[in-house]
Design a protein around this motif. Structure first.
Motif, PDB file in Angstrom:
ATOM      1  N   TYR A  74       7.269  17.363  26.296  1.00 11.24           N
ATOM      2  CA  TYR A  74       7.900  16.099  25.929  1.00 11.24           C
ATOM      3  C   TYR A  74       6.981  14.965  26.380  1.00 11.24           C
ATOM      4  O   TYR A  74       5.990  15.190  27.053  1.00 11.24           O
ATOM      5  CB  TYR A  74       9.284  15.970  26.582  1.00 11.24           C
ATOM      6  CG  TYR A  74      10.219  15.032  25.839  1.00 11.24           C
ATOM      7  CD1 TYR A  74      10.616  15.307  24.548  1.00 11.24           C
ATOM      8  CD2 TYR A  74      10.688  13.871  26.431  1.00 11.24           C
ATOM      9  CE1 TYR A  74      11.474  14.467  23.866  1.00 11.24           C
ATOM     10  CE2 TYR A  74      11.551  13.024  25.768  1.00 11.24           C
ATOM     11  CZ  TYR A  74      11.938  13.326  24.475  1.00 11.24           C
ATOM     12  OH  TYR A  74      12.782  12.483  23.799  1.00 11.24           O
ATOM     13  N   ARG A 128      15.458  12.584  25.542  1.00  9.00           N
ATOM     14  CA  ARG A 128      16.291  13.783  25.484  1.00  9.00           C
ATOM     15  C   ARG A 128      15.995  14.806  26.567  1.00  9.00           C
ATOM     16  O   ARG A 128      16.746  15.750  26.744  1.00  9.00           O
ATOM     17  CB  ARG A 128      16.162  14.426  24.102  1.00  9.00           C
ATOM     18  CG  ARG A 128      16.770  13.555  23.020  1.00  9.00           C
ATOM     19  CD  ARG A 128      16.697  14.204  21.676  1.00  9.00           C
ATOM     20  NE  ARG A 128      15.323  14.231  21.204  1.00  9.00           N
ATOM     21  CZ  ARG A 128      14.878  15.026  20.253  1.00  9.00           C
ATOM     22  NH1 ARG A 128      15.676  15.881  19.676  1.00  9.00           N
ATOM     23  NH2 ARG A 128      13.622  14.972  19.878  1.00  9.00           N
ATOM     24  N   SER A 129      14.916  14.652  27.297  1.00 14.01           N
ATOM     25  CA  SER A 129      14.617  15.631  28.350  1.00 14.01           C
ATOM     26  C   SER A 129      15.037  15.155  29.737  1.00 14.01           C
ATOM     27  O   SER A 129      14.828  15.859  30.720  1.00 14.01           O
ATOM     28  CB  SER A 129      13.123  15.955  28.359  1.00 14.01           C
ATOM     29  OG  SER A 129      12.375  14.864  28.867  1.00 14.01           O
ATOM     30  N   ASN A 130      15.639  13.982  29.834  1.00 15.08           N
ATOM     31  CA  ASN A 130      15.992  13.430  31.143  1.00 15.08           C
ATOM     32  C   ASN A 130      16.895  14.328  31.972  1.00 15.08           C
ATOM     33  O   ASN A 130      16.658  14.543  33.157  1.00 15.08           O
ATOM     34  CB  ASN A 130      16.681  12.072  30.986  1.00 15.08           C
ATOM     35  CG  ASN A 130      15.696  10.954  30.784  1.00 15.08           C
ATOM     36  OD1 ASN A 130      14.509  11.174  30.668  1.00 15.08           O
ATOM     37  ND2 ASN A 130      16.211   9.740  30.729  1.00 15.08           N
ATOM     38  N   CYS A 136      17.447  17.558  31.786  1.00 12.47           N
ATOM     39  CA  CYS A 136      16.730  18.771  32.183  1.00 12.47           C
ATOM     40  C   CYS A 136      15.792  18.484  33.353  1.00 12.47           C
ATOM     41  O   CYS A 136      15.779  19.215  34.345  1.00 12.47           O
ATOM     42  CB  CYS A 136      15.950  19.307  30.976  1.00 12.47           C
ATOM     43  SG  CYS A 136      14.929  20.739  31.339  1.00 12.47           S
ATOM     44  N   GLN A 185      10.933  20.582  16.581  1.00 11.18           N
ATOM     45  CA  GLN A 185      11.307  19.397  17.341  1.00 11.18           C
ATOM     46  C   GLN A 185      11.043  19.580  18.829  1.00 11.18           C
ATOM     47  O   GLN A 185      10.842  20.692  19.302  1.00 11.18           O
ATOM     48  CB  GLN A 185      12.783  19.062  17.105  1.00 11.18           C
ATOM     49  CG  GLN A 185      13.725  20.171  17.532  1.00 11.18           C
ATOM     50  CD  GLN A 185      15.144  19.937  17.051  1.00 11.18           C
ATOM     51  OE1 GLN A 185      15.363  19.322  16.028  1.00 11.18           O
ATOM     52  NE2 GLN A 185      16.112  20.443  17.787  1.00 11.18           N
ATOM     53  N   PRO A 193      12.536  18.056  22.798  1.00 11.91           N
ATOM     54  CA  PRO A 193      11.818  18.773  23.837  1.00 11.91           C
ATOM     55  C   PRO A 193      11.905  20.293  23.672  1.00 11.91           C
ATOM     56  O   PRO A 193      12.814  20.807  23.032  1.00 11.91           O
ATOM     57  CB  PRO A 193      12.517  18.346  25.124  1.00 11.91           C
ATOM     58  CG  PRO A 193      13.894  17.972  24.711  1.00 11.91           C
ATOM     59  CD  PRO A 193      13.774  17.440  23.309  1.00 11.91           C
ATOM     60  N   GLN A 222      16.374  22.663  21.736  1.00 12.89           N
ATOM     61  CA  GLN A 222      17.698  22.057  21.654  1.00 12.89           C
ATOM     62  C   GLN A 222      18.141  21.600  23.048  1.00 12.89           C
ATOM     63  O   GLN A 222      18.149  22.372  24.010  1.00 12.89           O
ATOM     64  CB  GLN A 222      18.744  23.006  21.062  1.00 12.89           C
ATOM     65  CG  GLN A 222      18.444  23.452  19.651  1.00 12.89           C
ATOM     66  CD  GLN A 222      18.714  22.340  18.644  1.00 12.89           C
ATOM     67  OE1 GLN A 222      19.781  21.792  18.616  1.00 12.89           O
ATOM     68  NE2 GLN A 222      17.719  22.036  17.817  1.00 12.89           N
ATOM     69  N   GLY A 223      18.507  20.332  23.120  1.00 13.15           N
ATOM     70  CA  GLY A 223      18.840  19.707  24.397  1.00 13.15           C
ATOM     71  C   GLY A 223      19.902  20.414  25.206  1.00 13.15           C
ATOM     72  O   GLY A 223      19.765  20.584  26.416  1.00 13.15           O
ATOM     73  N   GLY A 224      20.993  20.829  24.578  1.00 11.93           N
ATOM     74  CA  GLY A 224      22.060  21.495  25.316  1.00 11.93           C
ATOM     75  C   GLY A 224      21.605  22.783  25.972  1.00 11.93           C
ATOM     76  O   GLY A 224      21.936  23.062  27.120  1.00 11.93           O
ATOM     77  N   LEU A 249      18.499  23.558  26.799  1.00 11.22           N
ATOM     78  CA  LEU A 249      17.570  23.205  27.876  1.00 11.22           C
ATOM     79  C   LEU A 249      18.330  22.733  29.114  1.00 11.22           C
ATOM     80  O   LEU A 249      17.992  23.124  30.232  1.00 11.22           O
ATOM     81  CB  LEU A 249      16.620  22.091  27.434  1.00 11.22           C
ATOM     82  CG  LEU A 249      15.641  22.399  26.317  1.00 11.22           C
ATOM     83  CD1 LEU A 249      14.799  21.182  26.003  1.00 11.22           C
ATOM     84  CD2 LEU A 249      14.767  23.563  26.661  1.00 11.22           C
ATOM     85  N   ASN A 250      19.327  21.907  28.897  1.00 13.55           N
ATOM     86  CA  ASN A 250      20.091  21.383  30.025  1.00 13.55           C
ATOM     87  C   ASN A 250      20.789  22.488  30.800  1.00 13.55           C
ATOM     88  O   ASN A 250      20.753  22.518  32.033  1.00 13.55           O
ATOM     89  CB  ASN A 250      21.110  20.357  29.543  1.00 13.55           C
ATOM     90  CG  ASN A 250      20.453  19.119  28.976  1.00 13.55           C
ATOM     91  OD1 ASN A 250      19.281  18.850  29.232  1.00 13.55           O
ATOM     92  ND2 ASN A 250      21.200  18.370  28.200  1.00 13.55           N
TER      93      ASN A 250
END
Length: 88
Positions: A17, A23-25, A27, A59, A61, A72-74, A76-77
């Motif tokens: 990223y 969007r990676s904050n 994580c 896409q 991150p 996908q953000g979810g 990764l989180n």
């Protein structure tokens, strides 16, 4: 998976990223709060869109860890929270 083995095997997660708030904050916050060392791969992100084909779903991150590539953000989180010990 038993995630305790991930943190003891020595490989650091690599987050693809940019060095911006985005969007990676979440994580990154989970990794930092959990004391998990990670690498931020801005080089791959900065070559966007030429590196788009190298990422799932085209896409960012993206998180790479132990031979697994997550997108996908979810996802990764949750993965980062679990690595940090904050998610069951």
């Amino acid at each position: 998976y038993i995630l305790d083995t991930f943190t003891t095997m020595g490989d650091k997660p690599v987050l693809v990223y940019w060095e911006i708030h985005g969007r990676s904050n979440f994580c990154q916050a989970m990794l930092i709060a959990g004391g998990i060392e990670y690498d931020l791969d801005t080089d791959t992100a900065n070559q966007w869109p030429s590196t788009r084909d190298e990422t799932p779903f085209g896409q960012v991150p993206v998180l790479k860890h132990k031979g697994v590539t997550l997108a996908q953000g979810g996802a990764l989180n949750r993965y980062c929270a679990r690595l940090a010990g904050f998610y069951p």
